[in-house]
Motif scaffolding. Sequence first.
Motif, PDB file in Angstrom:
ATOM      1  N   ASP A 134       0.807  -1.447  -0.062  1.00  0.00           N
ATOM      2  CA  ASP A 134      -0.112   0.041  -0.105  1.00  0.00           C
ATOM      3  C   ASP A 134       0.753   1.289  -0.039  1.00  0.00           C
ATOM      4  N   ALA A 135       2.036   1.369   0.788  1.00  0.00           N
ATOM      5  CA  ALA A 135       2.759   2.477   0.810  1.00  0.00           C
ATOM      6  C   ALA A 135       3.432   2.627  -0.374  1.00  0.00           C
ATOM      7  N   VAL A 136       3.764   1.732  -1.338  1.00  0.00           N
ATOM      8  CA  VAL A 136       4.772   1.950  -2.193  1.00  0.00           C
ATOM      9  C   VAL A 136       3.577   2.354  -3.522  1.00  0.00           C
ATOM     10  N   GLY A 137       2.397   1.751  -3.340  1.00  0.00           N
ATOM     11  CA  GLY A 137       1.331   2.086  -4.465  1.00  0.00           C
ATOM     12  C   GLY A 137       1.211   3.673  -4.039  1.00  0.00           C
ATOM     13  N   ALA A 138       0.949   4.109  -2.882  1.00  0.00           N
ATOM     14  CA  ALA A 138       0.680   5.358  -2.655  1.00  0.00           C
ATOM     15  C   ALA A 138       1.600   6.558  -2.873  1.00  0.00           C
ATOM     16  N   ALA A 139       2.950   5.956  -2.976  1.00  0.00           N
ATOM     17  CA  ALA A 139       4.090   6.673  -3.208  1.00  0.00           C
ATOM     18  C   ALA A 139       4.232   6.856  -4.658  1.00  0.00           C
ATOM     19  N   VAL A 140       3.950   5.903  -5.282  1.00  0.00           N
ATOM     20  CA  VAL A 140       4.028   5.980  -6.880  1.00  0.00           C
ATOM     21  C   VAL A 140       2.694   6.964  -7.274  1.00  0.00           C
ATOM     22  N   GLY A 141       1.703   6.723  -7.024  1.00  0.00           N
ATOM     23  CA  GLY A 141       0.567   7.392  -7.352  1.00  0.00           C
ATOM     24  C   GLY A 141       0.683   8.940  -7.080  1.00  0.00           C
ATOM     25  N   ARG A 142       1.615   9.468  -6.137  1.00  0.00           N
ATOM     26  CA  ARG A 142       1.579  10.682  -5.739  1.00  0.00           C
ATOM     27  C   ARG A 142       2.717  11.389  -6.661  1.00  0.00           C
ATOM     28  N   LEU A 143       3.679  10.596  -7.264  1.00  0.00           N
ATOM     29  CA  LEU A 143       4.580  11.393  -8.167  1.00  0.00           C
ATOM     30  C   LEU A 143       4.400  11.380  -9.736  1.00  0.00           C
ATOM     31  N   TYR A 155       7.314  13.201 -11.331  1.00  0.00           N
ATOM     32  CA  TYR A 155       8.528  12.501 -11.693  1.00  0.00           C
ATOM     33  C   TYR A 155       9.476  12.362 -10.508  1.00  0.00           C
ATOM     34  N   GLY A 156      10.078  11.448 -10.252  1.00  0.00           N
ATOM     35  CA  GLY A 156      10.969  10.860  -9.247  1.00  0.00           C
ATOM     36  C   GLY A 156      11.371   9.767  -9.072  1.00  0.00           C
ATOM     37  N   VAL A 157      11.657   9.312  -7.832  1.00  0.00           N
ATOM     38  CA  VAL A 157      12.396   8.120  -7.565  1.00  0.00           C
ATOM     39  C   VAL A 157      11.621   7.476  -6.105  1.00  0.00           C
ATOM     40  N   VAL A 158      11.202   6.298  -6.409  1.00  0.00           N
ATOM     41  CA  VAL A 158      10.458   5.388  -4.843  1.00  0.00           C
ATOM     42  C   VAL A 158      11.864   4.607  -4.872  1.00  0.00           C
ATOM     43  N   GLN A 159      12.469   4.539  -3.509  1.00  0.00           N
ATOM     44  CA  GLN A 159      13.527   3.753  -3.418  1.00  0.00           C
ATOM     45  C   GLN A 159      13.047   2.785  -1.814  1.00  0.00           C
ATOM     46  N   LEU A 160      13.233   1.596  -2.099  1.00  0.00           N
ATOM     47  CA  LEU A 160      13.178   0.654  -1.021  1.00  0.00           C
ATOM     48  C   LEU A 160      14.235   0.057  -0.214  1.00  0.00           C
ATOM     49  N   THR A 161      14.452   0.117   0.782  1.00  0.00           N
ATOM     50  CA  THR A 161      15.838  -0.274   1.704  1.00  0.00           C
ATOM     51  C   THR A 161      15.271  -1.674   2.267  1.00  0.00           C
ATOM     52  N   LEU A 209      11.230   3.291   3.025  1.00  0.00           N
ATOM     53  CA  LEU A 209      10.805   3.465   1.644  1.00  0.00           C
ATOM     54  C   LEU A 209      11.175   5.008   1.819  1.00  0.00           C
ATOM     55  N   GLU A 210      11.958   5.206   0.675  1.00  0.00           N
ATOM     56  CA  GLU A 210      12.271   6.697   0.478  1.00  0.00           C
ATOM     57  C   GLU A 210      11.442   7.325  -0.875  1.00  0.00           C
ATOM     58  N   VAL A 211      11.085   8.586  -0.839  1.00  0.00           N
ATOM     59  CA  VAL A 211      10.636   9.100  -2.157  1.00  0.00           C
ATOM     60  C   VAL A 211      11.370  10.348  -2.374  1.00  0.00           C
ATOM     61  N   THR A 212      11.864  10.553  -3.624  1.00  0.00           N
ATOM     62  CA  THR A 212      12.568  11.599  -3.967  1.00  0.00           C
ATOM     63  C   THR A 212      11.969  12.279  -5.263  1.00  0.00           C
ATOM     64  N   GLU A 213      11.187  13.509  -5.147  1.00  0.00           N
ATOM     65  CA  GLU A 213      10.512  14.108  -6.357  1.00  0.00           C
ATOM     66  C   GLU A 213      11.067  15.156  -7.065  1.00  0.00           C
ATOM     67  N   ARG A 214      11.147  15.284  -8.250  1.00  0.00           N
ATOM     68  CA  ARG A 214      11.957  16.227  -9.026  1.00  0.00           C
ATOM     69  C   ARG A 214      10.619  16.947  -9.841  1.00  0.00           C
ATOM     70  N   GLN A 215      11.153  18.179  -9.640  1.00  0.00           N
ATOM     71  CA  GLN A 215      10.352  19.196 -10.517  1.00  0.00           C
ATOM     72  C   GLN A 215      10.940  19.618 -11.886  1.00  0.00           C
TER      73      GLN A 215
END
Length: 60
Positions: free
Chosen positions: A25-34, A36-42, A51-57
């Motif tokens: 659910d957390a990965v799906g929500a992170a991807v859905g909000r982006l 442009y960017g990166v979703v990274q799992l440790t 879970l880290e989210v880096t958003e690019r503008q």
Amino acid sequence: MTYPASSPKSLSERRNPAVPEQVIDAVGAAVGRLRYGVVQLTVHEGRVVQLEVTERQRFT
């Protein structure tokens, strides 16, 4: 790498029962909000611990 020919499976059919629903659910929500960017799992010892989210503008 080639995979056997089969019909595409839905996400729910491909889910690994070892991955907690909370992580899915957390990965799906992170991807859905982006846009442009990166979703990274440790992962530590086979478990998702962060879970880290880096958003690019982007400007045109």
